[in-house]
Scaffold this active site. Structure first.
Site, PDB file in Angstrom:
ATOM      1  N   LYS B  76      -3.129  26.009  -2.334  1.00  0.00           N
ATOM      2  CA  LYS B  76      -2.147  24.930  -2.251  1.00  0.00           C
ATOM      3  C   LYS B  76      -1.448  24.837  -3.607  1.00  0.00           C
ATOM      4  CE  LYS B  76      -2.323  20.024  -0.768  1.00  0.00           C
ATOM      5  NZ  LYS B  76      -3.238  18.963  -0.296  1.00  0.00           N
ATOM      6  N   SER B 151      -1.677  16.904   3.950  1.00  0.00           N
ATOM      7  CA  SER B 151      -0.725  17.587   3.107  1.00  0.00           C
ATOM      8  C   SER B 151      -1.002  19.075   2.916  1.00  0.00           C
ATOM      9  CB  SER B 151      -0.658  16.902   1.747  1.00  0.00           C
ATOM     10  OG  SER B 151      -1.891  17.025   1.060  1.00  0.00           O
ATOM     11  N   SER B 175      -6.252  15.201   3.886  1.00  0.00           N
ATOM     12  CA  SER B 175      -5.290  16.291   3.687  1.00  0.00           C
ATOM     13  C   SER B 175      -5.853  17.697   3.855  1.00  0.00           C
ATOM     14  CB  SER B 175      -4.636  16.181   2.307  1.00  0.00           C
ATOM     15  OG  SER B 175      -3.609  15.221   2.346  1.00  0.00           O
TER      16      SER B 175
END
Lengths: 97, 479
Positions: B76, B151, B175
């Protein structure tokens, strides 16, 4: 849905150091009002006998040795600065004129 | 052709036995990323990936035993990495190149894994769909008209698409688990503090945790075993279990499991309810004892979360001021304007919203009414989980109340977006570990089962997860 007054939105934006457009202030007034309205549900919870939780794992007083360790060079750390001169970060004047 | 959806243990065994090279695995990852570029998972490729893979091949040839030899992974883009940008999918960090990487990245590279790309997220990890990315959304790997969740949406989609063998995510309110559920992969959120947070862009520091997204629970276990453990750079880190986290099997017989009542109530899709009830029936058939448990404070968790986390966000994002790194406005004429305009131009709508809420609840006169009160509600939540875990080994419920929604469906309704996290945020506020495992489908879209364990009980959680996967079989076949 409740709104947050535009005066209040402008006050918060000043504290947060974010310049908002008139359009953003209007949108934020509605959206922040909705979100604050949603979290208002906590006001009716009985918390009189409860202590606040600041951390959840119970760790206390984590120490490390106070010793000299290698660190990054000034050049490495300045590489991301938007403006620099002679090893210093250049900024705008603090006050106008 | 190399299939990166094979078990990581098999990929590693093949690399160690010189049946396949790390270079071949990384090339397969790059090829797959290129074939599936339309899903927009990747923000930046690691240009040195093949060279680094060759380095791993050299280490293996020299006789090193590497627990993740040659395994391609993506991170990420809120993980600081050397040799690429680290943007947190935000315009304000668009120019930023990290001067260091954190212990998680260093541990994975030392274990022989190879970073192939940095992947998309909601900017600063604020969101549940990746639509808050300043660089455009990622698409759902099963249905590209829908969101992948967020996310860590780029991470979840990358694993589901076979672009990498595992992905790194971060979980502040769901997330890792929510996008895993929406994208049909496994997402593990460890105990708060088990994995050092140093070297990851901070969001809510009292709740942020880092964890893997994988194709299986055994893969998650293998990766966690490398990620976990104290680091002097993060004083909140915990001692790891001296035994390995890399469990391979588990038994459900005799497990005491609590089904969280509040997660089975209004707002839950009937199909997800049915899948969850089928899981309960099958668990009982395998000897687990499942009983409903009520955790009333979970109903307040989302409201507490949306006070506490924005408060921490407003503090953590104060550092983005246009001075030392990141975007600086060209229009400013003095220092104050540099702050206000750089932040105005660099932050997207959701980051601004959260900074504003956080600033509001922390501002003079409101602190006791909002922040302190929410911390007290958090205490009630902690106590309820502690009481439940005296009776149960694990808690269970759905990961999300619905399946992945269409792109754009909630983009203009922040509160509706927040409600996606209704089954996941309590776990963060309490600091316990949890995992999302695919358990079936609704109209072809994946549905996740959430298992929750007491703090530091990752081994028990992962053993049960491996057994549950075995019980579920092919989740795609469960309509």
């Amino acid at each position: 849905m409740s709104k947050l007054g535009t005066d209040e939105v402008e006050r918060i934006a000043r504290l947060a150091r974010i310049q908002l457009s008139a359009e953003e202030i209007a949108t934020m007034s509605t959206e922040l009002g909705q979100i604050v309205g949603f979290v208002e549900q906590l006001q009716s919870v009985d918390i009189s006998e409860v202590e606040p939780t600041d951390q959840v794992t119970g760790l206390v007083d984590v120490w490390r040795e106070d010793e000299v360790r290698p660190s990054m060079s000034r050049e490495e750390l300045l590489v991301n600065a938007p403006a620099q001169k002679d090893g210093y970060i250049v900024v705008k004047r603090v006050k106008n004129g | 052709m190399v299939d990166l959806k094979r078990p990581i243990a098999e990929l590693v065994a093949d690399v160690q036995a010189a049946k396949v090279s790390a270079v071949t695995l990384v090339q397969a990852s790059l090829d797959r990323i290129s074939e599936t570029a339309d899903y927009h998972t990747v923000l930046e490729l690691n240009e040195a990936a093949l060279e680094q893979a060759a380095g791993v091949d050299g280490r293996v040839a020299a006789g090193e035993q590497l627990p993740l030899a040659g395994v391609p992974f993506v991170a990420k883009d809120n993980y600081l990495t050397l040799g690429t940008h680290t943007t947190a999918a935000s315009n304000i960090l668009k120019p930023f190149k990290a001067p260091y990487a954190g212990p998680v990245i260093e541990r994975l590279l030392a274990a022989g894994a190879v970073l192939v790309a940095k992947v998309n997220l909601d900017a600063f990890a604020h969101g549940s769909s990746t639509e808050n990315s300043d660089f455009g959304p990622t698409k759902n790997p099963i249905d590209p008209t829908r969101v992948p969740g967020g996310s860590s949406g780029g991470s979840a989609a990358a694993v589901a698409l076979g672009q990498a063998a595992f992905a790194l995510g971060s979980d502040t309110g769901g997330s890792i688990r929510q996008p895993a559920s929406f994208s049909g992969v496994v997402g593990l959120k460890p105990t708060y503090g088990l994995v050092p947070r140093t070297g990851v862009v901070a969001m809510g520091s009292s709740v942020d945790v880092l964890g893997p997204l994988t194709n299986s629970a055994a893969d998650a276990a293998l990766v966690l075993d490398i990620m976990a453990g104290r680091d002097a750079s993060d004083a909140t880190t915990l001692e790891r279990d001296p035994e390995t986290y890399a469990v391979k099997s588990g038994d459900l017989k005799g497990l005491k499991i609590g089904l969280i009542k509040e997660y089975m109530e209004e707002g839950l899709s009937p199909v997800i309810r049915r899948h969850t009830e089928e899981m309960v029936a099958q668990l009982e058939a395998r000897g687990a004892v499942v009983t409903p448990v009520s955790l009333p404070a979970t109903k307040l968790a989302l409201a507490a979360y949306y006070i506490l986390v924005p408060a921490e966000v407003s503090s953590n994002l104060a550092r983005y001021d246009g001075i030392r790194y990141g975007h600086r406005s060209a229009k400013a004429t003095n220092l104050e304007e540099t702050y206000r305009l750089s932040r105005a131009e660099g932050f997207g709508a959701e980051a601004k919203r959260r900074i504003m809420i956080g600033t509001y609840v922390l501002s003079s006169g409101y602190y006791d009414a909002y922040y302190k009160r929410a911390q007290k509600v958090r205490t009630k939540l902690v106590e309820e989980f502690e009481t439940a875990f005296k009776k149960y080994d694990l808690l269970l419920g759905p990961t999300t109340p619905t399946v992945a929604f269409p792109l754009g469906a909630k983009a203009h309704d922040p509160l509706a977006m927040y409600l996606n996290d209704v089954c996941t945020v309590a776990v963060n506020l309490v600091g316990v570990p949890a995992i999302s495992l695919p358990m079936g489908t609704e109209d072809g879209l994946p549905v996740g089962l959430q298992l929750i364990a007491p703090q530091r009980a990752e081994r028990a959680l992962l053993e049960a997860s491996v057994a549950v996967e075995d019980m579920v079989g092919d989740w795609r076949a469960r309509a």
